[in-house]
Design a protein around this motif. Structure first.
Motif, mmCIF file in Angstrom:
data_model
loop_
_atom_site.group_PDB
_atom_site.id
_atom_site.type_symbol
_atom_site.label_atom_id
_atom_site.label_comp_id
_atom_site.label_asym_id
_atom_site.label_seq_id
_atom_site.Cartn_x
_atom_site.Cartn_y
_atom_site.Cartn_z
ATOM 1 N N ARG A 14 23.327 21.624 -30.675
ATOM 2 C CA ARG A 14 23.625 20.243 -31.062
ATOM 3 C C ARG A 14 25.005 20.258 -31.697
ATOM 4 N NH1 ARG A 14 19.758 15.920 -33.940
ATOM 5 N NH2 ARG A 14 21.185 14.180 -33.715
ATOM 6 N N ASP A 48 24.677 11.185 -30.475
ATOM 7 C CA ASP A 48 24.114 12.537 -30.522
ATOM 8 C C ASP A 48 24.709 13.331 -29.367
ATOM 9 O OD1 ASP A 48 22.060 12.305 -32.683
ATOM 10 O OD2 ASP A 48 21.341 10.720 -31.348
ATOM 11 N N PHE A 50 25.095 17.229 -27.301
ATOM 12 C CA PHE A 50 24.548 18.544 -27.015
ATOM 13 C C PHE A 50 25.526 19.273 -26.115
ATOM 14 C CE2 PHE A 50 21.357 15.597 -28.123
ATOM 15 C CZ PHE A 50 20.541 16.306 -28.999
ATOM 16 N N ALA A 103 19.097 17.356 -24.226
ATOM 17 C CA ALA A 103 19.328 16.002 -24.727
ATOM 18 C C ALA A 103 18.057 15.157 -24.602
ATOM 19 C CB ALA A 103 20.488 15.356 -23.971
ATOM 20 N N HIS A 106 15.467 15.835 -27.245
ATOM 21 C CA HIS A 106 15.774 15.102 -28.472
ATOM 22 C C HIS A 106 15.472 13.606 -28.293
ATOM 23 C CE1 HIS A 106 17.539 14.085 -32.282
ATOM 24 N NE2 HIS A 106 18.259 13.153 -31.673
#
Length: 177
Positions: A14, A48, A50, A103, A106
């Motif tokens: 991450r 977010d 990755f 991803a 998550h």
């Protein structure tokens, strides 16, 4: 012997941030690294991120962003997937699968039932191999001048068991990711 990817599967991490410099590290310094500039769209940055590093170099990325959407007149949310990038010299080694899968793992913790992405038609088979489904209808997305029909292919994936895509008109109630 050619050094493809080492026998050990690379690890997805991450990322605290994903900058233009990171994108250049993966894709090079192109004016249109994703091949979508001619669509004339304004895109949202992802929240977010990755990535996969190989020998210290960032070689793959996928980003996520939770977005409001209306499907059949009902408001809900999706997790938008975007900024998927794999270094040209390492394509075909499963890095897209690796980074998109991480991803999505998550994304399943974020609440929405569906993942959504937009891609150029030549990439549809790649995402289909990763379990994504093509949405066979126009999708309206917001732009600074007002809503437009998304010119790229729209694909979705369930984030939870038995999550089917609802019927009805689809409008992303934000800029695309």
């Amino acid at each position: 012997m050619t050094d493809r990817l080492s026998s050990a599967l690379p690890t997805v991490v991450r990322l605290k941030e994903y900058t233009k410099t990171d994108q250049i590290e993966i894709l090079g310094d192109s004016a249109d690294p994703f091949g979508v500039a001619d669509a004339g769209l304004t895109w949202l940055p992802k929240e977010d991120h990755f990535g996969v590093r190989r020998k210290g170099r960032l070689v793959a990325h996928a980003g996520l962003l939770r977005l409001p959407i209306s499907i059949g007149g009902t408001g809900t949310q999706v997790v938008g997937v975007g900024g998927v990038a794999v270094a040209p010299d390492l394509r075909g080694h499963g890095l897209a699968r690796l980074v998109v899968s991480a991803a999505l793992d998550h994304a399943r913790t974020m609440g929405p039932q569906h993942g959504l992405l937009f891609c150029r038609p030549p990439l549809v088979p790649l995402y289909q191999r990763l379990g994504w489904r093509t949405l066979e209808q126009d999708v309206r997305v917001e732009q600074p001048e007002g809503p437009v029909i998304m010119p790229l292919r729209t694909m979705w994936t369930p984030l939870h068991a038995r999550a089917n895509w609802p019927t009805g008109a689809v409008r992303l109630l934000s800029l695309p990711m």
